[in-house]
Structures are given as C-alpha cells and as structure tokens.
Write a protein that holds these residues in place. Sequence first.
Motif, short mmCIF file in Angstrom:
data_model
loop_
_atom_site.label_atom_id
_atom_site.label_comp_id
_atom_site.label_asym_id
_atom_site.label_seq_id
_atom_site.Cartn_x
_atom_site.Cartn_y
_atom_site.Cartn_z
N PRO A 7 0.79 -1.23 0.00
CA PRO A 7 0.00 0.00 0.00
C PRO A 7 0.83 1.29 0.00
CG PRO A 7 -1.04 -1.58 1.43
CD PRO A 7 0.28 -2.17 1.02
N PRO A 8 1.86 1.43 0.85
CA PRO A 8 2.66 2.67 0.75
C PRO A 8 3.38 2.82 -0.60
CG PRO A 8 3.12 1.56 2.81
CD PRO A 8 2.29 0.63 2.00
N VAL A 9 3.82 1.70 -1.15
CA VAL A 9 4.49 1.77 -2.46
C VAL A 9 3.51 2.20 -3.54
CG1 VAL A 9 5.61 0.38 -4.25
CG2 VAL A 9 6.27 0.10 -1.87
N TYR A 10 2.30 1.64 -3.52
CA TYR A 10 1.29 2.03 -4.51
C TYR A 10 0.88 3.50 -4.35
CZ TYR A 10 0.59 -2.78 -6.08
OH TYR A 10 0.75 -4.04 -6.62
N ILE A 11 0.78 3.97 -3.12
CA ILE A 11 0.44 5.38 -2.90
C ILE A 11 1.54 6.28 -3.46
CG2 ILE A 11 0.15 7.13 -1.11
CD1 ILE A 11 -1.28 4.95 0.56
N LEU A 12 2.79 5.94 -3.21
CA LEU A 12 3.91 6.72 -3.73
C LEU A 12 3.95 6.69 -5.26
CD1 LEU A 12 6.47 8.34 -2.94
CD2 LEU A 12 7.70 6.17 -3.12
N VAL A 13 3.75 5.53 -5.84
CA VAL A 13 3.75 5.41 -7.31
C VAL A 13 2.58 6.19 -7.90
CG1 VAL A 13 3.37 3.76 -9.20
CG2 VAL A 13 4.98 3.22 -7.38
N PHE A 14 1.44 6.18 -7.24
CA PHE A 14 0.27 6.92 -7.72
C PHE A 14 0.57 8.42 -7.75
CE2 PHE A 14 -3.70 9.20 -6.73
CZ PHE A 14 -4.44 8.85 -7.85
N ILE A 15 1.10 8.95 -6.66
CA ILE A 15 1.36 10.39 -6.58
C ILE A 15 2.44 10.82 -7.57
CG2 ILE A 15 2.21 12.22 -5.08
CD1 ILE A 15 0.83 10.70 -2.75
N VAL A 16 3.58 10.13 -7.53
CA VAL A 16 4.69 10.50 -8.42
C VAL A 16 4.32 10.28 -9.88
CG1 VAL A 16 7.05 9.89 -9.08
CG2 VAL A 16 6.46 10.10 -6.67
N GLY A 17 3.65 9.18 -10.17
CA GLY A 17 3.27 8.89 -11.55
C GLY A 17 2.26 9.87 -12.10
N LEU A 18 1.29 10.25 -11.29
CA LEU A 18 0.29 11.21 -11.75
C LEU A 18 0.91 12.57 -12.03
CD1 LEU A 18 -2.66 10.56 -12.22
CD2 LEU A 18 -3.20 11.64 -10.07
N VAL A 19 1.78 13.02 -11.13
CA VAL A 19 2.44 14.32 -11.32
C VAL A 19 3.36 14.27 -12.54
CG1 VAL A 19 4.13 15.90 -10.32
CG2 VAL A 19 2.27 15.02 -8.91
N ALA A 20 4.18 13.23 -12.65
CA ALA A 20 5.14 13.14 -13.76
C ALA A 20 4.44 13.00 -15.11
CB ALA A 20 6.08 11.97 -13.52
N ASN A 21 3.41 12.16 -15.17
CA ASN A 21 2.70 11.99 -16.44
C ASN A 21 1.90 13.23 -16.81
OD1 ASN A 21 3.15 9.31 -17.63
ND2 ASN A 21 2.52 8.63 -15.61
N GLY A 22 1.31 13.87 -15.83
CA GLY A 22 0.60 15.12 -16.10
C GLY A 22 1.54 16.20 -16.61
N TRP A 23 2.70 16.30 -15.99
CA TRP A 23 3.71 17.26 -16.43
C TRP A 23 4.21 16.94 -17.83
CZ3 TRP A 23 9.24 17.70 -14.03
CH2 TRP A 23 9.84 18.86 -14.46
N GLY A 24 4.45 15.66 -18.10
CA GLY A 24 4.91 15.25 -19.42
C GLY A 24 3.88 15.52 -20.51
N LEU A 25 2.62 15.21 -20.23
CA LEU A 25 1.58 15.46 -21.22
C LEU A 25 1.37 16.95 -21.44
CD1 LEU A 25 -1.11 12.76 -20.39
CD2 LEU A 25 0.42 12.85 -22.35
N LYS A 26 1.46 17.72 -20.37
CA LYS A 26 1.31 19.17 -20.49
C LYS A 26 2.41 19.76 -21.35
CE LYS A 26 1.09 23.39 -17.79
NZ LYS A 26 2.37 24.03 -17.72
N SER A 27 3.66 19.35 -21.10
CA SER A 27 4.76 19.88 -21.89
C SER A 27 4.71 19.37 -23.33
CB SER A 27 6.10 19.53 -21.25
OG SER A 27 6.36 18.16 -21.38
N LEU A 28 4.25 18.15 -23.52
CA LEU A 28 4.12 17.61 -24.87
C LEU A 28 3.09 18.40 -25.68
CD1 LEU A 28 4.98 15.24 -26.77
CD2 LEU A 28 2.96 14.06 -25.92
N LEU A 29 1.95 18.68 -25.06
CA LEU A 29 0.91 19.42 -25.77
C LEU A 29 1.27 20.89 -25.93
CD1 LEU A 29 -2.28 17.82 -24.23
CD2 LEU A 29 -1.33 17.44 -26.50
N HIS A 30 2.00 21.44 -24.96
CA HIS A 30 2.36 22.86 -25.01
C HIS A 30 3.42 23.14 -26.05
CE1 HIS A 30 2.90 26.94 -23.61
NE2 HIS A 30 4.20 26.72 -23.47
N ASN A 31 4.40 22.25 -26.19
CA ASN A 31 5.52 22.48 -27.10
C ASN A 31 5.34 21.83 -28.47
OD1 ASN A 31 6.89 23.88 -25.10
ND2 ASN A 31 7.83 22.03 -24.29
#
Length: 78
Positions: free
Chosen positions: A18-42
């Motif tokens: 459970p703590p590993v999944y929570i950490l992966v959820f938070i980091v993954g959501l932030v990183a993928n959101g940031w990546g998609l935002k920069s991909l669409l922006h640039n």
Amino acid sequence: MNKSCPRVSFEFEHTFLPPVYILVFIVGLVANGWGLKSLLHNSKKLKIINVFFFNLGLADILYLLTLPFLVVYYFMGQ
C-alpha cells in the motif's frame, strides 16, 4: 534429522505494497501530467512520435487510476 522450516509470513504484501502504490500513484500522476502538459504545449505539429508519447502517457495515467483500488484491497487484508 527432523528439521522444520520457518513459518512464512504472508503479511508482507499487506504492509509493504500500500505505501508503495500510494507513492507510485502520486509520483506517476504528477510526472505523467507534467509530461503530457509539456508535450501538448511544445507541440507545433502533431508528429507521429508525439502521438505515440501522448498515447503512452494517457495509458499510464489510466493505469495509475486503478492503484487506489489496489491500495484498498491490500489494506482490507484480502
């Protein structure tokens, strides 16, 4: 020579995952959101590699949305 094996604890996955999944959820959501935002922006043109990375990021976010269900599953001890 009767040696007994030590007992195996199956509680490890209920305390570790459970703590590993929570950490992966938070980091993954932030990183993928940031990546998609920069991909669409640039992205001036919609090249095939940009479409591939967009689909990859979107699929990863959809998988990440299932992790809270796994956290609840393991917290309940199932």
